[in-house]
Design a protein around this motif. Structure first.
Motif, mmCIF file in Angstrom:
data_model
loop_
_atom_site.group_PDB
_atom_site.id
_atom_site.type_symbol
_atom_site.label_atom_id
_atom_site.label_comp_id
_atom_site.label_asym_id
_atom_site.label_seq_id
_atom_site.Cartn_x
_atom_site.Cartn_y
_atom_site.Cartn_z
ATOM 1 N N UNK A 183 72.142 -91.527 -18.859
ATOM 2 C CA UNK A 183 72.053 -92.938 -19.254
ATOM 3 C C UNK A 183 72.145 -93.065 -20.766
ATOM 4 N N UNK A 184 72.893 -94.061 -21.205
ATOM 5 C CA UNK A 184 73.000 -94.401 -22.623
ATOM 6 C C UNK A 184 72.410 -95.789 -22.832
ATOM 7 N N UNK A 185 71.521 -95.906 -23.800
ATOM 8 C CA UNK A 185 70.946 -97.198 -24.189
ATOM 9 C C UNK A 185 71.559 -97.621 -25.517
ATOM 10 N N UNK A 199 77.310 -93.600 -8.160
ATOM 11 C CA UNK A 199 77.073 -93.921 -9.568
ATOM 12 C C UNK A 199 76.879 -92.642 -10.366
ATOM 13 N N UNK A 200 77.781 -92.399 -11.311
ATOM 14 C CA UNK A 200 77.784 -91.146 -12.062
ATOM 15 C C UNK A 200 77.121 -91.236 -13.431
ATOM 16 N N UNK A 201 77.156 -92.424 -14.050
ATOM 17 C CA UNK A 201 76.561 -92.601 -15.378
ATOM 18 C C UNK A 201 76.263 -94.074 -15.583
ATOM 19 N N UNK A 202 75.282 -94.344 -16.443
ATOM 20 C CA UNK A 202 74.805 -95.709 -16.663
ATOM 21 C C UNK A 202 74.723 -95.987 -18.151
ATOM 22 N N UNK A 203 75.193 -97.177 -18.560
ATOM 23 C CA UNK A 203 75.054 -97.636 -19.944
ATOM 24 C C UNK A 203 74.365 -98.992 -19.922
ATOM 25 N N UNK A 204 73.208 -99.073 -20.563
ATOM 26 C CA UNK A 204 72.431 -100.309 -20.646
ATOM 27 C C UNK A 204 72.525 -100.814 -22.080
ATOM 28 N N UNK A 205 73.153 -101.962 -22.264
ATOM 29 C CA UNK A 205 73.404 -102.484 -23.605
ATOM 30 C C UNK A 205 72.626 -103.760 -23.856
ATOM 31 N N UNK A 206 71.697 -103.710 -24.838
ATOM 32 C CA UNK A 206 71.046 -104.915 -25.360
ATOM 33 C C UNK A 206 70.341 -105.700 -24.258
ATOM 34 N N UNK A 217 61.438 -104.286 -14.250
ATOM 35 C CA UNK A 217 61.909 -103.080 -13.573
ATOM 36 C C UNK A 217 61.203 -101.835 -14.102
ATOM 37 N N UNK A 218 60.244 -102.037 -14.971
ATOM 38 C CA UNK A 218 59.609 -100.931 -15.691
ATOM 39 C C UNK A 218 59.073 -99.868 -14.742
ATOM 40 N N UNK A 232 62.945 -98.458 -21.171
ATOM 41 C CA UNK A 232 64.065 -97.622 -20.728
ATOM 42 C C UNK A 232 63.921 -96.214 -21.301
ATOM 43 N N UNK A 233 63.601 -96.144 -22.584
ATOM 44 C CA UNK A 233 63.490 -94.850 -23.249
ATOM 45 C C UNK A 233 62.320 -94.034 -22.717
ATOM 46 N N UNK A 234 61.269 -94.702 -22.342
ATOM 47 C CA UNK A 234 60.060 -94.014 -21.895
ATOM 48 C C UNK A 234 60.105 -93.584 -20.433
ATOM 49 N N UNK A 235 60.965 -94.202 -19.633
ATOM 50 C CA UNK A 235 60.873 -93.992 -18.190
ATOM 51 C C UNK A 235 62.103 -93.397 -17.527
ATOM 52 N N UNK A 236 63.264 -93.440 -18.189
ATOM 53 C CA UNK A 236 64.459 -92.822 -17.612
ATOM 54 C C UNK A 236 64.557 -91.401 -18.152
#
Length: 300
Positions: A243-245, A128-135, A232-233, A261-265
């Protein structure tokens, strides 16, 4: 991307079942492919079909229907305990192996798909090279509380209709559906009229997660009941890849919902789409695709 190359569709055997998938673009061109996980649970690939636009950048896009949905094996007689996060993680791993991309891929998950994508990422798979978490939520209790808060802000007459039909168990009545539409047009898709993929999503009747009680939603798709206490926090810090949110200004995935997500990744950035709610890939399609392409080009 070879524009003359048509999308390739197929099935990956998964035990006694099959996962339907579609590949847009060329998996052999040396660029890291992007795998898309749709929402729901119970929705289908076409609710996030817009992400195939990313293939115009040269990167192959893989979309598929999760087990139990769409063109993949449908099962209506399974015990609720059958439907687990682990099942869908195994299905994802199986598809990656089938396509021979498990050693190098990026992942984008929308809504429930974001739950699944984050669960996959915290296992730190080597490919896994990159992650995008949407909504997507990071904690289901927070999601439930925020969607209820948004519902409380609806007009009083709309709220009363929803409460009455929820108590009576008549959520599929015309009056209840019309009242629910007020919420959906505020917090799911704000375009007028709705694009065809959004119309079809609600016509199928399995993706309207914000309306109705937990018991009703669990009956529609048992995994929702199994996810009620999901969080999952505390595990998010394990995600060490770029990672992109993504979220929308009017999203049911509110800032409170996506904040963990913003606080922990550690390596994360946030794209907030000002004219969107839960579907920026539809509501601000060009801008959303551009953001995804720029992120992938930057980190891969």
């Amino acid at each position: 991307m070879n524009a003359s190359k048509p999308p390739q569709e197929g099935y990956a055997s998964f035990g006694a079942n099959k996962t339907w998938y579609r590949v847009t673009g060329d998996l052999q061109n040396g660029l890291t492919p992007l795998v898309i996980l749709h929402g729901g649970p119970g929705c289908t690939y076409d609710t996030v079909d817009a992400f195939k636009d990313v293939a115009a950048s040269g990167r192959a896009i893989i979309q598929f229907d999760h087990l139990g949905s769409g063109f993949s094996t449908r099962m209506v007689d399974k015990d609720p305990s059958f439907w687990t996060v682990e099942l869908f993680l195994e299905e994802l791993d199986n598809l990656l192996d089938h396509l021979r991309i498990s050693q190098g891929y990026a992942l984008l998950g929308h809504s429930w798909g974001g739950v699944l994508a984050s669960e996959h990422a915290v296992l730190t798979p080597s490919g896994l090279r990159a992650l995008i978490i949407a909504n997507a939520p990071a904690d289901m209790r927070t999601w439930e509380a925020e969607t209820l808060r948004l519902r409380e802000a609806l007009p009083e007459e709309v709220r009363q209709v929803l409460i009455r039909h929820e108590q009576a168990g008549t959520l599929q009545s015309a009056e209840s559906v019309q009242a629910s539409q007020v919420y959906f047009e505020r917090h799911v898709c704000r375009l007028r009229p709705w694009p065809e993929e959004v119309v079809q999503m609600f016509a199928r009747g399995r993706c309207d997660s914000a309306m109705g009680g937990a018991a009703q939603r669990a009956e529609d798709f048992p995994l929702l009941g199994n996810l009620r206490d999901w969080s999952i926090v505390e595990r998010l810090s394990r995600i060490q890849i770029p990672t992109l949110l993504i979220s929308g200004r009017y999203d049911e995935a509110t800032p409170t919902v996506v904040k963990p997500y913003l606080e922990n990744i550690p390596d994360i950035r946030w794209a907030l789409f000002e004219s969107s709610s839960h579907m920026p890939h539809v509501e601000e399609r060009v801008a959303c695709m551009g953001t995804v392409v720029s992120f992938l080009d930057e980190c891969l």
